[in-house]
Design an enzyme around this catalytic site. Structure first.
Site: not given
Length: 700
Positions: A161, A222-223, A274, A637, A641, A648, A688
């Site tokens: 890794d 796994n990433h 891995h 999202d 953005s 949404e 928000e």
């Protein structure tokens, strides 16, 4: 004099033993918190999978939203992806002073990239997309299991890794040399996330892969998973570095990741994967899986099957056709899709094989008519698709079986006990014992396994009677000084030779006098960081801890024994830590062996409030849920953005409310969304979004 020497030796040994115990406790804290976070990640996506299976859209808008949020966007058609990520239309301004790439790549290009990244320069988005495009073309031609031989190069270097730590990669190249025809490398996954220079690592590795395709090999970790990247920082890093073209780069990387090979075999004797294996690991199946189907391993879902289903998915997930034993109705929008005939019994292999071929041919012809492709057009074949087509007479696996194979090799860990059991600590994959390792090695005539996936204090570690080797190349992973990085070199004799290092500028600049006290200072620094993280974890579970403490405080005195404190804390956090040993660092000493738990929790709250000026009860909830909330926000999202539209937000809230059996009217959701849109720009940013969570929490 002799007695004095013995006494000094005894003091010294006791001192070293205490230092080692402190180091091990610190390590346990870091690792337990890391794995608990991975558990949360798995649970979160299991929750979304549950929603997908049980939420019934009431309108076409809701259906489109669910499709866009969870299904579409996973994969583009070939032509759509190239059009969306069109790098040729991008102009590189004359003012750009960074490195420039032209294809085919040459060693000078790689050298220029390394120098540019050392100078903190950024590669232009056009070149990034071009590089990803060429990398994807190359990866599509590779098998699921790469084969490497030490006959062509004197030795093969295996790295673990890296996790976005570019300094470690620079140090590896400095010590071991750059990839070349005589210097082969295997990079064993987890190139990205956590560190701040994940994208630069990808660019460097992909560049060397294209320059030396026979000497550089990349395994998927796994990433290398879009859903994991949303939580652990890589998606955020790309969007911050490429604000204009970040969405295109992310989409292309997402597609490149699913084409990475799953394993590497060195001299047919050493298997490099891995994570690990399980008692059901089947290398023959792994070789034939269409690996690109699994864009996110976390999205594997159990399907209800009355009989055995055969799932056939086209290259890149362009269209999926499920041949069910009972036959499924085609979606109205895709009519008139041919309906597959009744599947014959699996017992008659020849008849079943003919039925599969006929069904596939019918579906291909229907897809051609749908997109107006003539039969004369050439189709690009990938290695895995060729294997699948030539092996139709062989065994047929369900998508669930294939998914479990990949999940196990990416997420599993070894354990000292015999057997194989579910990996409850990480939440995914399994724990495999030495007996499982022995059976796999014997079955495939292997000498040993090399895996990564786990941070080790020395950078490497043997287990299972030296038949399993863990290699981890990201030094200072948890904190500066927490661990060394390492890589392993294998020659024709396949005897492992290790090189350890620490990419730490602070340690390199110390004088000899400072180095004498360095281990103590370093352990203290790492220890302080670990306990800080542990206190945050404790504070995030304040309410649950109070309930657990009250169970031992029958008379409501506000006091419990230290032994009960340790038991209660473990019952809430489930970290498996030696709480009695850690108690002196977390709880002030008491004369009568009793703890005033409310004042102790108040002290934790004061410590956290000094960093965040928020109401204590709300801060506790946000500390506990922030990672999950940020991941949910990034899932919603879809265009990355950093903003969610009102629609949404509206559909998401309805989705959650239906799951929690809470009736929410459209008007009440609209009132909520308007009240949290502070800047009145018609969109919701993450702060928000947290505000909406706060309002709902307060109303409860």
């Amino acid at each position: 004099a002799f007695k004095a020497a013995v006494l000094i030796q005894r003091w010294y040994r006791r001192y070293v033993a205490r230092l080692e115990m402190r180091r091990r406790c610190t390590w346990r804290i870091f690792q337990s918190i890391e794995y608990a976070c991975e558990q949360d990640q798995i649970k979160l996506h299991n929750f979304f999978s549950y929603l997908m299976d049980h939420f019934t859209p009431s309108s076409s808008k809701e259906r489109d939203f669910i499709s866009r949020m969870f299904v579409s966007g996973e994969s583009f058609k070939e032509a759509e992806l190239e059009k969306y990520c069109d790098y040729e239309s991008m102009e590189v301004p004359d003012s750009y002073t960074g490195p420039r790439l032209s294809f085919p790549l040459l060693p000078d290009h790689a050298t220029a990239l390394l120098e540019a990244f050392k100078q903190k320069q950024q590669l232009h988005a056009r070149y990034v997309l071009n590089l990803l495009h060429e990398t994807r073309k190359h990866l599509k031609q590779l098998p699921n299991i790469s084969h490497v031989s030490t006959c062509y190069s004197e030795e093969v270097t295996v790295c673990g890794d890296l996790h976005g730590q570019l300094d470690d990669l620079f140090l590896i190249f400095y010590k071991n040399g750059l990839p070349s025809p005589s210097k082969s490398y295997v990079f064993n996954g987890d190139f990205v996330d956590r560190g701040k220079q994940s994208l630069e690592i990808l660019i460097v590795l992909f560049t060397f892969l294209l320059i030396y395709p026979k000497e550089v090999h990349l395994n998927r970790g796994n990433h290398e998973d879009h859903m994991v990247n949303l939580r652990y920082g890589f998606a955020k890093e790309v969007m911050q570095k490429y604000k204009v073209h970040g969405k295109k780069i992310l989409k292309m990387i997402q597609n490149v990741f699913c084409w990475l090979p799953l394993a590497t075999l060195i001299d047919q004797k050493v298997l490099v994967i891995h994570g690990g294996i399980s008692d059901t690991t089947d290398l023959d199946m792994l070789e034939k899986i269409q690996r690109n189907k699994f864009i996110s391993v976390l999205r594997g879902k159990k399907r209800k099957e009355s009989n055995r289903n055969v799932e056939i998915q086209e290259i890149n997930g362009e269209s999926k056709v499920e041949a069910d034993a009972a036959g499924n109705e085609a979606a109205p929008s895709l009519s008139p899709q041919p309906r597959p005939a009744q599947a014959p019994s699996m017992a008659n292999r020849l008849e079943f094989s003919r039925w599969v071929r006929q069904t596939v041919q019918e579906q291909i012809e229907w897809c051609r008519r749908l997109v107006d492709i003539s039969e004369s057009e050439e189709e690009e074949l990938t290695y895995s698709s060729v294997v699948s087509l030539t092996d139709l007479d062989g065994p047929c696996w369900t998508r669930q079986e294939e998914w479990k194979q990949i999940l196990d090799i990416l997420w599993s860990d070894p354990m000292p006990q015999e057997g194989c059991r579910v990996n409850t600590v990480r939440g995914g994959g399994c724990y495999f014992g030495p007996d499982v390792t022995g059976k796999i090695l014997e079955k495939y005539n292997l000498q040993f396994l090399i895996r990564s996936h786990e941070c080790k204090q020395e950078g490497y570690e043997f287990c299972h009677n030296r038949k399993v080797l863990t290699i981890f190349s990201a030094s200072n992973y948890y904190e500066i000084g927490s661990n060394r990085g390492a890589y392993v070199k294998l020659g024709p004799d396949l005897v492992p030779h290790f090189v350890q290092y620490q990419a730490n500028k602070t340690a390199h600049t110390l004088t000899m006098t400072q180095r004498q006290g360095f281990p103590v200072a370093l352990i203290s620094r790492v220890e302080e960081s670990a306990f800080r993280a542990l206190r945050e974890k404790l504070f995030a579970h304040t309410s649950a801890l109070i309930s657990a403490f009250k169970a031992y405080d029958k008379d409501d005195t506000g006091r419990i024994t230290l032994s009960n404190w340790a038991t209660a804390v473990e019952s809430v956090l489930h970290l498996g830590l030696p709480w009695r040993m850690l108690r002196p660092q977390l709880v002030r000493s008491t004369a009568d062996g009793m703890l005033e738990y409310r004042s102790w929790l108040d002290d934790l709250a004061v410590e956290q409030r000094s960093q965040e000026h928020i109401q204590s009860s709300l801060l506790e909830v946000i500390y506990r849920n922030r990672s999950n909330l940020e991941t949910i926000f990034r899932i919603i999202d879809r265009d990355h953005s950093g903003l969610i539209s009102f629609e949404e937000f509206h559909q998401t809230w309805k989705l959650f409310s239906s799951h929690m059996n809470i009736e929410l009217t459209d008007d009440s959701i609209n009132d909520l969304v308007r009240s949290i849109d502070f800047n009145k720009d018609g969109n919701i940013d993450f702060n928000e979004f947290l505000e909406a969570f706060r309002l709902v929490k307060q109303s409860q």
